[in-house]
Design a protein around this motif. Structure first.
Motif: not given
Length: 386
Positions: A60-66, A75-77
């Motif tokens: 799982y990932s999160i980018e530039d959460p602002q 994303g979920a892989q």
């Protein structure tokens, strides 16, 4: 009645939280501080099914959460049986949640229309993204995930390929990162609490036991006390090149967990190459890191991973090999979540551990269910370094 319902939900959620005195490691909580700089955070959960010779790895990932940047989103892989692959994007950062003080994350992509209808009619409260009791998550969330130190649940559906996955399992942590009964350690040392080394890396649970089920494209896998693992990384800059070996499912050694890796990372205004090896074995933690050991490695672009390390008391050798081509996976980069690494969950690994003053190893172990990875680049020749 409302008070009773709230109390019941609170009780269910508290059962999914890590217990006091648990093996929670430093950096278990979410790192984003609200700063609008470039930022990512990623989490990795894995379950291995020894009897079937298969593994499920969830990323799982999160980018530039602002929000508001070209790469904002999550994303979920999943890397599933036989290294099969499923990926879904989660473009709405507002549907992501995470705890600051403990391991707890989740992201919703689609929620149930029926649940929305009931909420509109006053039967359910409107849901803000957060940890939900398992049955309520099933009823409300059509696509998404939620995970803590002791619970992992989710559902993904790819309308393009028809691929799908659904999972629910509880986790019993056995090893965090350090000796049992002692304060757990930062994988990259105490300085990783400062914004000096980026990205940061933390093994959250070197070894645990998972009980539950995973449905992969309509085939259900039930398991009890299956080897489980979790880690994370985060930061405002990205590694240029890296490698990784991980296994907690060895032949005739159920109480053994290995995590090793290295890469080129940012240190203030320069780059450095570093590597480490960590072993949990029969209640003891063996750590080979740059500040207490000499670590060397020879990593081919694909197919062979070799590492050696020695310190005052112990020395260790690792050899990982893979005969299959592996599976390309996405990773957060300056350009967003793109194919940037290659993995297999079917690597062969041999581990040998010695006391420095003895010729016979105190441990020799093997597995054919080792996770192996190379990422970034360039990978044109063998990477040899100390």
């Amino acid at each position: 009645m409302v008070q009773q319902a709230s109390s019941c939900i609170a009780s269910l959620i508290s059962s999914l939280l890590p217990a006091s005195g648990s093996l929670q490691t430093p950096h278990s909580g979410y790192h984003w501080d609200g700063n609008p700089r470039r930022f990512f955070e990623g989490w990795y959960y894995r379950v291995t099914l020894p009897d079937l010779g298969q593994t499920f790895a969830f990323m799982y990932s999160i980018e530039d959460p602002q929000g508001g940047t070209p790469v904002s989103g999550g994303g979920a892989q999943i890397l599933g049986p036989n290294d099969e692959y499923l990926c879904r994007s989660f473009p709405q950062v507002q549907q992501f949640w995470a705890w600051q003080q403990a391991l707890g994350i989740g992201h919703w992509r689609h929620t149930s229309e029926a649940a929305h209808s009931q909420a509109t009619q006053g039967h359910l409260e409107t849901k803000q993204p957060r940890l939900l009791p398992p049955a309520e998550f099933d009823r409300w969330v059509n696509e998404g995930y939620q995970a803590t130190a002791t619970w992992h649940q989710g559902v993904l559906n790819d309308p393009g390929s028809g691929a799908s996955a659904r999972w629910q399992y509880k986790i019993q942590p056995i090893y965090g990162w350090g000796n049992v009964g002692s304060p757990q350690q930062s994988t990259a040392g105490w300085l990783s609490s400062l914004q000096i080394f980026e990205p940061g890396w933390q093994i959250l649970m070197a070894h645990g036991l998972a009980t539950g089920w995973i449905d992969w494209n309509g085939q259900r896998y039930n398991f009890t006390n299956a080897p489980a693992y979790s880690e994370k990384n985060w930061g405002g800059s990205f590694p240029q090149k890296w490698f990784w070996l991980n296994c907690n499912c060895f032949v005739n050694e159920p109480d053994l967990a290995l995590t090793a890796g290295g890469g080129r990372r940012g240190v203030l205004w320069w780059m450095e190459s570093v590597a480490m090896i960590g072993i949990h074995y029969r209640g003891k933690f063996y750590e080979f890191v740059p500040w207490n050991s000499k670590v060397t490695w020879q990593i081919k672009p694909w197919g062979c991973w070799q590492m050696q390390a020695e310190q005052d008391q112990y020395r260790i050798e690792l050899t990982g090999t893979c005969e299959t081509p592996g599976t390309p996976l996405r990773a957060p980069t300056e350009q967003g979540l793109i194919f940037f690494c290659r993995d297999t969950m079917h690597g062969h690994v041999t581990l040998r551990l010695w006391q420095r003053d003895r010729s016979q190893p105190i441990l020799v172990a093997q597995s054919h269910l080792c996770g192996l990875e190379v990422g970034g680049g360039p990978w044109e020749e063998t990477w040899e370094s100390t």
